[in-house]
Design a protein around this motif. Structure first.
Motif, PDB file in Angstrom:
ATOM      1  N   VAL A 174       0.833  -1.203   0.000  1.00 33.84           N
ATOM      2  CA  VAL A 174       0.000   0.000   0.000  1.00 33.84           C
ATOM      3  C   VAL A 174       0.868   1.254   0.000  1.00 33.84           C
ATOM      4  O   VAL A 174       0.617   2.210  -0.738  1.00 33.84           O
ATOM      5  CB  VAL A 174      -0.951  -0.020   1.212  1.00 33.84           C
ATOM      6  N   VAL A 175       1.914   1.257   0.806  1.00 31.04           N
ATOM      7  CA  VAL A 175       2.825   2.409   0.849  1.00 31.04           C
ATOM      8  C   VAL A 175       3.517   2.589  -0.496  1.00 31.04           C
ATOM      9  O   VAL A 175       3.682   3.714  -0.991  1.00 31.04           O
ATOM     10  CB  VAL A 175       3.850   2.223   1.989  1.00 31.04           C
ATOM     11  N   TYR A 176       3.906   1.486  -1.117  1.00 32.28           N
ATOM     12  CA  TYR A 176       4.555   1.529  -2.436  1.00 32.28           C
ATOM     13  C   TYR A 176       3.620   2.151  -3.478  1.00 32.28           C
ATOM     14  O   TYR A 176       4.027   3.013  -4.261  1.00 32.28           O
ATOM     15  CB  TYR A 176       4.952   0.113  -2.837  1.00 32.28           C
ATOM     16  N   LEU A 177       2.359   1.736  -3.479  1.00 30.00           N
ATOM     17  CA  LEU A 177       1.390   2.276  -4.436  1.00 30.00           C
ATOM     18  C   LEU A 177       1.122   3.753  -4.172  1.00 30.00           C
ATOM     19  O   LEU A 177       0.985   4.552  -5.109  1.00 30.00           O
ATOM     20  CB  LEU A 177       0.096   1.481  -4.379  1.00 30.00           C
ATOM     21  N   LEU A 178       1.032   4.126  -2.900  1.00 26.96           N
ATOM     22  CA  LEU A 178       0.774   5.524  -2.564  1.00 26.96           C
ATOM     23  C   LEU A 178       1.911   6.422  -3.015  1.00 26.96           C
ATOM     24  O   LEU A 178       1.689   7.522  -3.543  1.00 26.96           O
ATOM     25  CB  LEU A 178       0.543   5.670  -1.056  1.00 26.96           C
ATOM     26  N   ILE A 179       3.154   5.971  -2.829  1.00 25.16           N
ATOM     27  CA  ILE A 179       4.315   6.803  -3.150  1.00 25.16           C
ATOM     28  C   ILE A 179       4.542   6.884  -4.655  1.00 25.16           C
ATOM     29  O   ILE A 179       4.780   7.972  -5.206  1.00 25.16           O
ATOM     30  CB  ILE A 179       5.578   6.273  -2.431  1.00 25.16           C
ATOM     31  N   ILE A 223       0.227  11.212  -9.290  1.00 26.95           N
ATOM     32  CA  ILE A 223      -1.007  11.620  -9.971  1.00 26.95           C
ATOM     33  C   ILE A 223      -1.617  12.844  -9.289  1.00 26.95           C
ATOM     34  O   ILE A 223      -2.034  13.806  -9.952  1.00 26.95           O
ATOM     35  CB  ILE A 223      -2.001  10.449 -10.005  1.00 26.95           C
ATOM     36  N   LEU A 224      -1.647  12.824  -7.960  1.00 21.93           N
ATOM     37  CA  LEU A 224      -2.181  13.984  -7.235  1.00 21.93           C
ATOM     38  C   LEU A 224      -1.316  15.217  -7.450  1.00 21.93           C
ATOM     39  O   LEU A 224      -1.833  16.333  -7.586  1.00 21.93           O
ATOM     40  CB  LEU A 224      -2.292  13.648  -5.742  1.00 21.93           C
ATOM     41  N   SER A 225      -0.008  15.024  -7.486  1.00 21.87           N
ATOM     42  CA  SER A 225       0.890  16.161  -7.729  1.00 21.87           C
ATOM     43  C   SER A 225       0.671  16.733  -9.124  1.00 21.87           C
ATOM     44  O   SER A 225       0.650  17.968  -9.311  1.00 21.87           O
ATOM     45  CB  SER A 225       2.346  15.721  -7.560  1.00 21.87           C
TER      46      SER A 225
END
Length: 306
Positions: free
Chosen positions: A40-45, A51-53
């Motif tokens: 999950v951390v890997y996908l978020l980073i 994408i959000l940036s």
């Protein structure tokens, strides 16, 4: 001793839902969540944060405030023409890849497993060669003095030599060659799983080849056609190398425009807006694929029920 059976009208008691606290108190559940945390951390980073940036950058004006100027700029003038060109070339590539891939996969599916494996190897192996090398190979083949034009000229073909490079024809040929392995693999997997006895049964009942193809074979292959077409279309939307090398100014695609805005114009906000638009188009393609699959399942269930 007699056992009293529950009344027929009374419903069985529903099982109680486990509370979140009880679920988390389970040792196996806690161990699973602990193992999933790095993923999950890997996908978020690596996926969610970029994408959000990019989204925030596309909504940021030159003065630092919120603006939709970059999206409005993407849908007017030359940028709109480039976006429409990207959609058109992607659709043409998908259609051509489906036609060629359907014929090739259909022929391979009729071969014996050994020969089919060898032919599939020939189809797939070029995909592992560098895209730059393959693109320059097509440039050599399709040039004014290339192999294709030389053969057509020697055969006294009317109109030869043809202009096959630096136009939309060259771009479609190059991108189709890149997308063809995906199409063949998807269609071959579907065609190989079709029971040939269904076709033989339709023929024994007096159906002709066209009727068998239209009423039996094509509906069975339709899910693979939809998957392959949508996949090719999505991949072509963001493809950069082949259109940049084999196309002209009128064949500029969105990926080339993003590269120009970042590398030459230092316009990150407009490039971010174009990237978000491509991402939304990709999501729209996936949503269309899901809707078509749901509609196909509904029609299949309705036909089974009738």
């Amino acid at each position: 001793m007699a056992v009293l059976a529950p009344a027929s009208g009374s419903a069985a008691p529903l099982p109680r839902r486990k509370r979140p606290v009880r679920v988390l108190s389970d040792r196996r559940t806690r161990f699973g969540l602990l193992n999933a945390t790095p993923v999950v951390v890997y996908l978020l980073i690596l996926f969610v944060y970029p994408i959000l940036s990019t989204l925030m950058l596309s909504l940021k004006g030159t003065d630092g405030g919120f603006t939709l100027h970059w999206y409005a700029d993407a849908f007017r003038g030359a940028n709109l023409d480039i976006l429409l060109t990207t959609l058109r070339i992607s659709a043409e590539t998908s259609l051509l890849a489906l036609v060629i891939g359907f014929a090739l996969a259909s022929a391979i599916s009729r071969l014996r497993p050994l020969w089919a494996g060898l032919v599939m190897l020939v189809v797939v192996v070029p995909h592992f060669i560098s895209a730059l090398v393959r693109t320059y190979g097509w440039i050599i083949l399709l040039g004014d003095n290339g192999v294709v034009n030389n053969i057509l000229t020697d055969l006294h073909f009317p109109g030869a030599p043809f202009q096959l490079l630096y136009n939309e024809t060259g771009v479609v040929i190059g991108t189709t060659a890149v997308m063809l392995p995906y199409t063949v693999l998807l269609l071959y997997a579907v065609m190989r799983g079709i029971d040939r006895r269904l076709l033989a049964a339709a023929a024994s009942m007096g159906a002709g080849r066209i009727t068998i193809f239209r009423r039996v074979y094509l509906p069975l292959v339709a899910p693979g056609l939809v998957n392959a077409g949508v996949l090719c279309f999505i991949l072509c939307l963001g493809y950069y190398l082949t259109p940049a090398l084999m196309g002209g100014e009128k064949q500029t695609m969105v990926a080339s425009l993003i590269d120009e805005q970042v590398m030459k114009q230092n316009q990150w906000n407009g490039a971010s807006a174009l990237g978000i638009i491509l991402l939304l188009l990709t999501f729209a393609g996936l949503l269309l694929l899901k809707l078509l699959k749901s509609a196909g399942d509904a029609l299949r269930n309705r036909g089974t029920a009738s």
